[in-house]
Motif scaffolding. Sequence first.
Motif, PDB file in Angstrom:
ATOM      1  N   ILE A 101       3.480  -1.734   2.146  1.00  0.00           N
ATOM      2  CA  ILE A 101       2.751  -2.748   1.484  1.00  0.00           C
ATOM      3  C   ILE A 101       1.823  -1.592   0.522  1.00  0.00           C
ATOM      4  CG2 ILE A 101       0.963  -4.483   1.222  1.00  0.00           C
ATOM      5  CD1 ILE A 101       2.216  -5.577   3.754  1.00  0.00           C
ATOM      6  N   THR A 102       2.097  -1.834  -0.916  1.00  0.00           N
ATOM      7  CA  THR A 102       1.136  -0.760  -1.605  1.00  0.00           C
ATOM      8  C   THR A 102       0.398  -1.473  -2.669  1.00  0.00           C
ATOM      9  OG1 THR A 102       3.245  -0.566  -2.720  1.00  0.00           O
ATOM     10  CG2 THR A 102       2.625   1.279  -1.158  1.00  0.00           C
ATOM     11  N   PRO A 103      -0.500  -0.738  -3.222  1.00  0.00           N
ATOM     12  CA  PRO A 103      -1.730  -1.154  -4.306  1.00  0.00           C
ATOM     13  C   PRO A 103      -1.243  -1.268  -5.543  1.00  0.00           C
ATOM     14  CG  PRO A 103      -2.606   0.748  -3.500  1.00  0.00           C
ATOM     15  CD  PRO A 103      -1.028   0.517  -2.669  1.00  0.00           C
ATOM     16  N   LEU A 128     -12.603   9.124   3.993  1.00  0.00           N
ATOM     17  CA  LEU A 128     -11.371   9.778   3.154  1.00  0.00           C
ATOM     18  C   LEU A 128     -11.466  10.960   2.597  1.00  0.00           C
ATOM     19  CD1 LEU A 128      -8.508   8.618   2.773  1.00  0.00           C
ATOM     20  CD2 LEU A 128      -9.231   7.608   0.837  1.00  0.00           C
ATOM     21  N   ASN A 155      -2.854   0.719  -7.953  1.00  0.00           N
ATOM     22  CA  ASN A 155      -3.290   1.455  -8.684  1.00  0.00           C
ATOM     23  C   ASN A 155      -2.462   2.979  -8.949  1.00  0.00           C
ATOM     24  OD1 ASN A 155      -3.668   2.107  -6.117  1.00  0.00           O
ATOM     25  ND2 ASN A 155      -5.628   3.168  -6.403  1.00  0.00           N
ATOM     26  N   ALA A 178       1.400  -7.303  -6.427  1.00  0.00           N
ATOM     27  CA  ALA A 178       2.154  -8.391  -7.542  1.00  0.00           C
ATOM     28  C   ALA A 178       1.751  -7.886  -8.920  1.00  0.00           C
ATOM     29  CB  ALA A 178       1.602  -9.939  -7.310  1.00  0.00           C
ATOM     30  N   PHE A 226       0.684   0.985   5.208  1.00  0.00           N
ATOM     31  CA  PHE A 226       0.037   0.229   4.019  1.00  0.00           C
ATOM     32  C   PHE A 226      -0.991   1.151   3.480  1.00  0.00           C
ATOM     33  CE2 PHE A 226      -2.357  -3.064   2.193  1.00  0.00           C
ATOM     34  CZ  PHE A 226      -3.675  -2.835   2.332  1.00  0.00           C
ATOM     35  N   CYS A 228      -8.579   5.657  -4.334  1.00  0.00           N
ATOM     36  CA  CYS A 228      -9.405   5.517  -3.115  1.00  0.00           C
ATOM     37  C   CYS A 228     -10.094   6.878  -3.068  1.00  0.00           C
ATOM     38  CB  CYS A 228      -8.408   5.284  -2.123  1.00  0.00           C
ATOM     39  SG  CYS A 228      -7.057   6.577  -2.060  1.00  0.00           S
ATOM     40  N   PRO A 231       5.701  -4.098  -3.228  1.00  0.00           N
ATOM     41  CA  PRO A 231       4.803  -3.491  -4.172  1.00  0.00           C
ATOM     42  C   PRO A 231       3.678  -4.705  -4.398  1.00  0.00           C
ATOM     43  CG  PRO A 231       6.614  -4.163  -5.350  1.00  0.00           C
ATOM     44  CD  PRO A 231       6.906  -4.354  -3.943  1.00  0.00           C
ATOM     45  N   ARG A 260       5.201   8.196  -1.733  1.00  0.00           N
ATOM     46  CA  ARG A 260       4.861   8.987  -0.228  1.00  0.00           C
ATOM     47  C   ARG A 260       5.152   8.263   0.895  1.00  0.00           C
ATOM     48  NH1 ARG A 260      -1.586   9.927  -1.381  1.00  0.00           N
ATOM     49  NH2 ARG A 260      -2.070   8.013  -0.598  1.00  0.00           N
ATOM     50  N   GLY A 272     -12.208   4.120   0.380  1.00  0.00           N
ATOM     51  CA  GLY A 272     -13.059   5.290   0.672  1.00  0.00           C
ATOM     52  C   GLY A 272     -14.542   5.297  -0.076  1.00  0.00           C
ATOM     53  N   GLY A 307      -4.153   0.444   0.770  1.00  0.00           N
ATOM     54  CA  GLY A 307      -5.083  -0.499  -0.069  1.00  0.00           C
ATOM     55  C   GLY A 307      -6.383  -0.597   0.896  1.00  0.00           C
ATOM     56  N   SER A 318       1.653 -12.376  -0.961  1.00  0.00           N
ATOM     57  CA  SER A 318       1.344 -11.123  -0.180  1.00  0.00           C
ATOM     58  C   SER A 318       1.253 -11.422   1.096  1.00  0.00           C
ATOM     59  CB  SER A 318       0.157 -10.528  -0.624  1.00  0.00           C
ATOM     60  OG  SER A 318      -1.040 -11.209  -0.869  1.00  0.00           O
ATOM     61  N   GLU A 326     -17.475   0.689  -2.241  1.00  0.00           N
ATOM     62  CA  GLU A 326     -16.679   1.405  -3.176  1.00  0.00           C
ATOM     63  C   GLU A 326     -16.631   0.619  -4.498  1.00  0.00           C
ATOM     64  OE1 GLU A 326     -12.510   1.009  -2.011  1.00  0.00           O
ATOM     65  OE2 GLU A 326     -12.360   3.224  -2.327  1.00  0.00           O
ATOM     66  N   LEU A 382      -6.631   3.818   3.544  1.00  0.00           N
ATOM     67  CA  LEU A 382      -7.528   2.632   3.278  1.00  0.00           C
ATOM     68  C   LEU A 382      -8.766   3.063   2.406  1.00  0.00           C
ATOM     69  CD1 LEU A 382      -7.745   1.122   6.798  1.00  0.00           C
ATOM     70  CD2 LEU A 382      -6.056   0.430   5.090  1.00  0.00           C
TER      71      LEU A 382
HETATM   72  N1  NDP Z   1      -6.621   5.087   1.236  1.00  0.00           N
HETATM   73  C1  NDP Z   1      -5.641   5.042  -0.043  1.00  0.00           C
HETATM   74  O1  NDP Z   1      -4.691   5.986  -0.280  1.00  0.00           O
HETATM   75  C2  NDP Z   1      -5.823   4.088  -0.950  1.00  0.00           C
HETATM   76  C3  NDP Z   1      -6.781   2.747  -0.582  1.00  0.00           C
HETATM   77  N2  NDP Z   1      -6.971   1.821  -1.765  1.00  0.00           N
HETATM   78  C4  NDP Z   1      -8.118   0.837  -1.711  1.00  0.00           C
HETATM   79  O2  NDP Z   1      -7.539  -0.410  -2.026  1.00  0.00           O
HETATM   80  C5  NDP Z   1      -8.629  -1.094  -2.731  1.00  0.00           C
HETATM   81  C6  NDP Z   1      -8.143  -1.317  -4.038  1.00  0.00           C
HETATM   82  O3  NDP Z   1      -6.636  -1.744  -3.968  1.00  0.00           O
HETATM   83  P1  NDP Z   1      -6.294  -3.025  -3.984  1.00  0.00           P
HETATM   84  O4  NDP Z   1      -4.902  -3.401  -4.091  1.00  0.00           O
HETATM   85  O5  NDP Z   1      -7.171  -4.128  -4.448  1.00  0.00           O
HETATM   86  O6  NDP Z   1      -6.284  -3.521  -2.384  1.00  0.00           O
HETATM   87  P2  NDP Z   1      -5.902  -4.633  -1.616  1.00  0.00           P
HETATM   88  O7  NDP Z   1      -5.874  -4.145  -0.183  1.00  0.00           O
HETATM   89  O8  NDP Z   1      -6.483  -5.973  -1.955  1.00  0.00           O
HETATM   90  O9  NDP Z   1      -4.338  -4.647  -1.662  1.00  0.00           O
HETATM   91  C7  NDP Z   1      -3.425  -3.835  -1.506  1.00  0.00           C
HETATM   92  C8  NDP Z   1      -2.097  -4.540  -1.204  1.00  0.00           C
HETATM   93  O10 NDP Z   1      -2.045  -5.523  -0.134  1.00  0.00           O
HETATM   94  C9  NDP Z   1      -1.413  -6.722  -0.424  1.00  0.00           C
HETATM   95  N3  NDP Z   1      -2.351  -7.735   0.330  1.00  0.00           N
HETATM   96  C10 NDP Z   1      -3.362  -8.336   0.137  1.00  0.00           C
HETATM   97  N4  NDP Z   1      -3.721  -9.007   1.206  1.00  0.00           N
HETATM   98  C11 NDP Z   1      -2.783  -9.104   2.199  1.00  0.00           C
HETATM   99  C12 NDP Z   1      -2.430  -9.656   3.312  1.00  0.00           C
HETATM  100  N5  NDP Z   1      -3.257 -10.596   3.603  1.00  0.00           N
HETATM  101  N6  NDP Z   1      -1.198  -9.246   3.783  1.00  0.00           N
HETATM  102  C13 NDP Z   1      -0.354  -8.495   3.421  1.00  0.00           C
HETATM  103  N7  NDP Z   1      -0.625  -8.015   2.316  1.00  0.00           N
HETATM  104  C14 NDP Z   1      -1.806  -8.204   1.453  1.00  0.00           C
HETATM  105  C15 NDP Z   1      -1.888  -6.975  -1.813  1.00  0.00           C
HETATM  106  O11 NDP Z   1      -1.004  -7.604  -2.587  1.00  0.00           O
HETATM  107  P3  NDP Z   1      -1.349  -8.394  -3.773  1.00  0.00           P
HETATM  108  O12 NDP Z   1      -2.102  -7.532  -4.679  1.00  0.00           O
HETATM  109  O13 NDP Z   1      -0.197  -9.146  -4.374  1.00  0.00           O
HETATM  110  O14 NDP Z   1      -2.194  -9.522  -3.320  1.00  0.00           O
HETATM  111  C16 NDP Z   1      -1.332  -5.293  -2.313  1.00  0.00           C
HETATM  112  O15 NDP Z   1      -0.109  -5.242  -2.351  1.00  0.00           O
HETATM  113  C17 NDP Z   1      -9.655  -0.243  -2.673  1.00  0.00           C
HETATM  114  O16 NDP Z   1     -10.498  -0.352  -1.674  1.00  0.00           O
HETATM  115  C18 NDP Z   1      -9.103   1.048  -2.614  1.00  0.00           C
HETATM  116  O17 NDP Z   1      -9.981   2.273  -1.931  1.00  0.00           O
HETATM  117  C19 NDP Z   1      -6.200   1.770  -2.846  1.00  0.00           C
HETATM  118  C20 NDP Z   1      -5.240   2.809  -3.131  1.00  0.00           C
HETATM  119  C21 NDP Z   1      -5.006   3.940  -2.176  1.00  0.00           C
END
Ligand code: NDP
Length: 492
Positions: free
Chosen positions: A162-164, A424, A166, A192, A241, A299, A190, A174, A268, A243, A223, A396, A266
């Motif tokens: 599951i990926t964000p 991080l 950005n 949405a 994961f 992040c 990925p 990765r 940072g 996000g 998601s 953040e 996660l």
């Molecule tokens: N450590 C790292 O490498 C990274 C960390 N991040 C962190 O993530 C945040 C920003 O990214 P953001 O995308 O908003 O993060 P989110 O955690 O909201 O979303 C990340 C992914 O998780 C999905 N998701 C959301 N809720 C659920 C759930 N209950 N169950 C399963 N999947 C779910 C989202 O889907 P959908 O968007 O479709 O709802 C998306 O694909 C910041 O805090 C940032 O620091 C971001 C990138 C890299």
Amino acid sequence: MLDSVTDLRALLKDPTLLATKAYVAGEWIDADDGATFEVINPARGDVICSVPDLDRAETARAIAAADKARHEWAARTGKERAAVLRKWHDLMVENADDLAAILTAEMGKPLAEAKGEVVYGASFIEWFAEEAKRIYGETIPGHQRDKRITVIKQPIGVAASITPWNFPNAMITRKAGPALAVGCGFVARPAAETPLSALAMAVLAERAGVPAGVFSVITSKKSSAIGKEFCENHAVRKLTFTGSTEVGRILLRQAADQVMKCSMELGGNAPFIVFDDADLDKAVEGAMISKFRNNGQTCVCANRIYVQAGVYDAFAEKLSAAVAKLNVGDGLKDGVTTGPLINESAVEKVEEHIADALAGGGKVVTGGKRHALGGTFFEPTVVTGITPAMKVSTEETFGPLAPLFKFDTEEEVIQLANNTIFGLASYFYARDIGRITRVQEGLEYGMVGVNTGLISTEVAPFGGVKQSGLGREGSHHGVEDYLEMKYICLSV
Ligand SMILES: NC(=O)C1=CN([C@@H]2O[C@H](COP(=O)(O)OP(=O)(O)OC[C@H]3O[C@@H](n4cnc5c(N)ncnc54)[C@H](OP(=O)(O)O)[C@@H]3O)[C@@H](O)[C@H]2O)C=CC1
Ligand SMILES: O=C(O)[C@H](O)CS(=O)(=O)O
């Protein structure tokens, strides 16, 4: 140069890379109920296209296909899997311009950054193609005369990802890189907001010879439902994961029922520290990269900038001058350095942090409000007079806000920098070797940039401590999370 997303396909050298169906078990499919959702270009608000809105049933089929296909894939030699991954890498690089255009269209980052992400993303496939041939075991001297001990490493099974939004390309490669290198099956879901980059990678995976079922892409706005399928389906043995920490916690709780192996990249709250013996021009250069890359939406972005009192004013002046030169606009246009934020809530988070800082006595030096372009464009901002009581100190921002804190001593700033649940990335600029040694060892973070603001590379272990995550991605360490170790005791 691309100047419109109204018909992105018409702008691509290879229009077939803009796939609008989900990729499940080697087939391009619609949702069982025909549901779809729109993919929006954040710079213009255009609808690029619609893609299927899959649910748990389709996801379960992707998992079952991965669980079936992985056996033949794992039975191949590492060298054979490496050849397919190498071909996948080569196709990504050959099609980098189109992959970048698709990435910019759905995420907003400027084309130059998008191209950089595509090449960075492909580097993980290249790196793990090489690692595929080096999954070594070991022999251990027996504990009894008739015992022969060996340890082998085998692929864990089906990995779900599951990926964000950005980094819609690199965050998948990765994970898919090491997973496929060792012989796992892989199901990617990925964000949405940005499914098209993942679908384009699936087109190229097919062309590279990744067997049907080994790699699937689930497009869905559901998601939570997809995440539950990943966590509850017994064929899934690994969840990876990237996000927010908030969602990471939800997934870890769900995965606990199966005692599932999890990798978590996660949130940072990176400190960026400028000591009074730093090269200020290099520190400004590093701050610009660390803070404003991807418009602050990474992040590992500097989230708190600490400047020692003796150089605070000079640094603030230099940084503000550099920030004022950023060119905000549609990432598809020439010369743009800073695109839009991903959505309205991202803009509101930046506004909230600025308002809170001003209420506490902070001063805007440059920027500070929504950009004249409208939409989700925002002025790159520098605010001085920041204190630990302000929200930006603990939350953040994930946007183009550079908050400058003043500090006096090394001991004080290390305590301030470490005073967070996150761990991080961190950065500092100094030249005294004693200070560098003390500070790099004193910072409680998974990654430390010393006199540099850009540390991301496929060759090094990327990851965090505390509530920034579990595990590492990239480097030779990156395969371990997709392997199970087996101890064999042979009595002769
Ligand atoms: N450590 C790292 O490498 C990274 C960390 N991040 C962190 O993530 C945040 C920003 O990214 P953001 O995308 O908003 O993060 P989110 O955690 O909201 O979303 C990340 C992914 O998780 C999905 N998701 C959301 N809720 C659920 C759930 N209950 N169950 C399963 N999947 C779910 C989202 O889907 P959908 O968007 O479709 O709802 C998306 O694909 C910041 O805090 C940032 O620091 C971001 C990138 C890299
Ligand atoms: O999603 C992110 O923020 C990435 O992990 C950042 S990086 O790997 O490109 O630095």
